[in-house]
Write an enzyme that holds these catalytic residues in place. Structure first.
Site, PDB file in Angstrom:
ATOM      1  N   HIS A 317       5.105  -0.772   6.655  1.00 34.95           N
ATOM      2  CA  HIS A 317       5.045  -1.756   7.728  1.00 34.95           C
ATOM      3  C   HIS A 317       5.215  -1.037   9.057  1.00 34.95           C
ATOM      4  CE1 HIS A 317       5.898  -5.358  10.079  1.00 34.95           C
ATOM      5  NE2 HIS A 317       5.350  -6.028   9.072  1.00 34.95           N
ATOM      6  N   ASP A 375       3.828  -8.972   1.567  1.00 33.10           N
ATOM      7  CA  ASP A 375       2.649  -9.218   0.727  1.00 33.10           C
ATOM      8  C   ASP A 375       2.800  -8.702  -0.699  1.00 33.10           C
ATOM      9  OD1 ASP A 375       1.053 -10.470   2.716  1.00 33.10           O
ATOM     10  OD2 ASP A 375       0.807  -8.522   3.659  1.00 33.10           O
TER      11      ASP A 375
HETATM   12  N1  CMC Z   1       0.587   3.857   1.002  1.00 40.74           N
HETATM   13  C1  CMC Z   1       0.581   5.178   1.214  1.00 40.74           C
HETATM   14  N2  CMC Z   1       0.899   5.744   2.396  1.00 40.74           N
HETATM   15  C2  CMC Z   1       1.214   4.938   3.418  1.00 40.74           C
HETATM   16  C3  CMC Z   1       1.244   3.535   3.264  1.00 40.74           C
HETATM   17  C4  CMC Z   1       0.927   2.998   1.993  1.00 40.74           C
HETATM   18  N3  CMC Z   1       0.921   1.686   1.808  1.00 40.74           N
HETATM   19  N4  CMC Z   1       1.595   2.963   4.432  1.00 40.74           N
HETATM   20  C5  CMC Z   1       1.775   3.962   5.289  1.00 40.74           C
HETATM   21  N5  CMC Z   1       1.550   5.152   4.693  1.00 40.74           N
HETATM   22  C6  CMC Z   1       1.693   6.485   5.282  1.00 40.74           C
HETATM   23  C7  CMC Z   1       0.502   6.797   6.170  1.00 40.74           C
HETATM   24  O1  CMC Z   1      -0.512   7.479   5.465  1.00 40.74           O
HETATM   25  C8  CMC Z   1       1.129   7.640   7.244  1.00 40.74           C
HETATM   26  O2  CMC Z   1       1.261   8.959   6.740  1.00 40.74           O
HETATM   27  P1  CMC Z   1       1.133  10.225   7.730  1.00 40.74           P
HETATM   28  O3  CMC Z   1       2.229  10.067   8.721  1.00 40.74           O
HETATM   29  O4  CMC Z   1       1.295  11.375   6.798  1.00 40.74           O
HETATM   30  O5  CMC Z   1      -0.224  10.113   8.353  1.00 40.74           O
HETATM   31  C9  CMC Z   1       2.525   7.063   7.399  1.00 40.74           C
HETATM   32  O6  CMC Z   1       2.829   6.439   6.148  1.00 40.74           O
HETATM   33  C10 CMC Z   1       2.627   6.011   8.507  1.00 40.74           C
HETATM   34  O7  CMC Z   1       1.614   5.041   8.292  1.00 40.74           O
HETATM   35  P2  CMC Z   1       0.725   4.461   9.457  1.00 40.74           P
HETATM   36  O8  CMC Z   1      -0.578   3.979   8.888  1.00 40.74           O
HETATM   37  O9  CMC Z   1       0.653   5.424  10.603  1.00 40.74           O
HETATM   38  O10 CMC Z   1       1.617   3.233   9.887  1.00 40.74           O
HETATM   39  P3  CMC Z   1       1.123   1.937  10.617  1.00 40.74           P
HETATM   40  O11 CMC Z   1       2.340   1.372  11.229  1.00 40.74           O
HETATM   41  O12 CMC Z   1      -0.018   2.232  11.515  1.00 40.74           O
HETATM   42  O13 CMC Z   1       0.586   1.017   9.434  1.00 40.74           O
HETATM   43  C11 CMC Z   1       0.498  -0.573   7.692  1.00 40.74           C
HETATM   44  C12 CMC Z   1       1.312  -0.001   8.858  1.00 40.74           C
HETATM   45  C13 CMC Z   1       1.141  -1.866   7.211  1.00 40.74           C
HETATM   46  C14 CMC Z   1      -0.927  -0.907   8.184  1.00 40.74           C
HETATM   47  C15 CMC Z   1       0.450   0.474   6.536  1.00 40.74           C
HETATM   48  O14 CMC Z   1       1.748   0.719   6.075  1.00 40.74           O
HETATM   49  C16 CMC Z   1      -0.478   0.028   5.407  1.00 40.74           C
HETATM   50  O15 CMC Z   1      -1.699   0.241   5.483  1.00 40.74           O
HETATM   51  N6  CMC Z   1       0.100  -0.611   4.322  1.00 40.74           N
HETATM   52  C17 CMC Z   1      -0.713  -1.131   3.245  1.00 40.74           C
HETATM   53  C18 CMC Z   1      -1.326  -2.456   3.680  1.00 40.74           C
HETATM   54  C19 CMC Z   1      -0.287  -3.565   3.714  1.00 40.74           C
HETATM   55  O16 CMC Z   1       0.500  -3.736   2.804  1.00 40.74           O
HETATM   56  N7  CMC Z   1      -0.343  -4.367   4.803  1.00 40.74           N
HETATM   57  C20 CMC Z   1       0.545  -5.521   4.993  1.00 40.74           C
HETATM   58  C21 CMC Z   1       1.478  -5.321   6.130  1.00 40.74           C
HETATM   59  S1  CMC Z   1       2.839  -6.477   6.193  1.00 40.74           S
HETATM   60  C22 CMC Z   1       2.179  -8.038   6.423  1.00 40.74           C
HETATM   61  C23 CMC Z   1       1.197  -8.207   7.520  1.00 40.74           C
HETATM   62  O17 CMC Z   1       1.263  -7.578   8.570  1.00 40.74           O
HETATM   63  O18 CMC Z   1       0.309  -9.015   7.364  1.00 40.74           O
END
Ligand code: CMC
Length: 441
Positions: A317, A375
């Protein structure tokens, strides 16, 4: 350019930014909220110093003042109007929370009664709107229908489009909260070829929704109170969540003075993506693809592989670097729902529990502070109750409408509100001479 430590001059709290190229110094005021990080007020940065700030994804940017929701992501705390989400989930209900989000305080009995009645009296949709559904293919994704039909409400309710009129704003708010379950259930009924079921005002908001979803005119339908409560709790948990992508979309659309139906349709579109509300559907698809506990390590390895786009859906998140408190409540709720349905040993739930256990012991997830989010467990509950996966994100959009509208009202009432208009760092071509068509190579 370097930023010095925060300093306090007299009463004003400022930070000084030193431009090491030009030697100029800028003093920027620091503003404090009630809780959470202070914010550096950069509003005059461009006007006075000819600089923009650069923050793709708004990771360090507060886009507005808000008194609705507070999140402490490090501690896993979520408050609406100061009330803990765990308490709201246990002791409140979705109508109560919707009122509180919109009006800033919990309703007394009379206010609650009036609000419930108003919502009930607006749950029908214009009969002509029903014809819209025929324009969609039977296999249309229900979120596609939601974007279209909710946007189309602006073509039907002309007496609630004038946003400068508080009465019209209120009417549009009531209409949207009231009609979302009706439109959602119609999207489902259309997909499965069953007749639309009209709302039943004798039932609660959630009970009525379950009836419109799962009843058929040929049979009596009485909502199961345990399942009704579980869906109501799910609605409470999804009602608002600060300035996330869809809420920011609603605010941005609304900042141009677009009508509320169009703004909420924009929010639904933004919510649909798998990185946001679409994740609940993606979690179930992922669990189904994993299939069995022995394949979990393979998927964990893929999630950790930088060259593989696969991510563990329902994990991670932007704000929470701790257990999402909503996921905790939903995990318990999943136990209760499966018990009620007599399917406690549901294989996908066992798989999800094991996936969580393995991921949380893995160094990658520990180091990056990736925990289950809202989720991760919601789909288990919804699937067990008979909702198809394609309806999962719709189940997020229905309650989030209350949050979107609360944020929209707050924005319109904010004296510093302006049309949202971010700037950019231009990285394209410098001015160059146009090449006529017949001279291009
Ligand atoms: N699986 C594997 N690695 C992950 C995941 C995951 N679910 N989430 C984040 N990471 C890693 C990502 O690759 C990154 O690694 P690095 O620093 O080595 O590049 C690090 O953790 C930080 O992630 P980010 O993408 O820079 O973080 P963000 O804040 O931009 O993204 C997120 C947040 C929710 C989009 C992401 O965690 C994600 O894609 N999660 C899976 C989708 C999901 O469950 N979404 C629902 C979010 S909660 C409810 C809502 O908002 O609707």
């Amino acid at each position: 350019m370097s930023t010095s430590d925060k300093s306090t001059t007299e009463e004003k709290h400022t930070v000084t930014v030193i431009d090491n190229k030009s030697g100029r110094q800028f003093e920027l005021e620091v503003l404090s909220g009630e809780m959470g990080p202070d914010v550096i007020d950069i509003r005059k940065l461009y006007q006075e110093f000819d600089y923009f700030t650069y923050d793709p994804g708004y990771t360090s940017t507060a886009s507005c003042d808000s008194a609705i929701t507070f999140i402490d992501g490090e501690k896993g705390i979520l408050l609406h109007r100061g009330y803990k989400i765990e308490e709201l989930a246990a002791e409140s209900d979705f109508m109560d929370v919707s009122y509180m989000l919109l009006f800033g305080h919990l309703p007394n009995a009379q206010q609650q009664e009036r609000f419930d009645t108003e919502i009930k009296h607006h749950s029908l949709v214009d009969e002509q709107l029903i014809r819209f559904f025929n324009g969609f293919r039977r296999d249309a994704h229900p979120m596609a229908i939601m974007v279209g039909v909710v946007g189309a409400l602006s073509a039907f309710y002309h007496d609630s489009l004038e946003i400068s009129d508080p009465k019209q704003r209120h009417l549009a708010t009531i209409r949207l909260i009231a009609k979302m379950p009706t439109i959602a259930a119609m999207a489902y009924k259309y997909a499965i070829g069953q007749p639309f079921v009209y709302p039943d005002n004798s039932l609660s908001y959630t009970g009525n929704f379950l009836k419109m979803m799962f009843s058929v005119p040929a049979e009596e339908y009485v909502p199961n109170p345990v399942l009704e409560k579980a869906i109501d709790c799910l609605f409470v948990l999804h009602a608002d969540h600060e300035q996330n992508a869809s809420t920011s979309t609603v605010r941005l659309a609304g900042s141009s003075q677009a009508n509320p139906f169009a703004c909420i349709a924009a929010g639904i579109a933004s919510l649909w993506g798998p990185a946001h509300g679409g994740a609940n559907e993606a979690v179930l698809n992922m669990l189904t693809e994993i299939g069995s506990v022995d394949r979990i390590p393979e998927f964990i390895a893929r999630a950790k592989d930088r060259n593989d786009p696969f991510r563990l859906m329902g994990f991670g998140h932007r704000v929470y670097k701790n257990y999402d408190p909503r996921a905790q409540v939903l995990k318990s709720s999943a136990h209760a729902v499966l018990k009620e349905l007599g399917v406690e040993d549901q294989p996908l739930f066992e798989l999800a529990l094991e996936l969580e256990r393995i991921a949380r012991e893995d160094e990658y997830f520990i180091q990056k502070k990736l925990f289950p989010n809202v989720d991760f467990y919601s789909g288990i509950i919804l699937q067990a109750m008979g909702f198809p996966t394609s309806m999962f994100t719709v189940m997020f959009a229905i309650p989030r409408t209350a949050g979107w509208l609360s944020q929209w009202h707050e924005m319109l009432g904010d004296p510093v509100q302006k049309i949202g208009r971010p700037r950019q760092r231009y990285i394209g071509a410098k001015p160059r001479k146009f090449v006529p068509k017949d001279e291009r190579g």
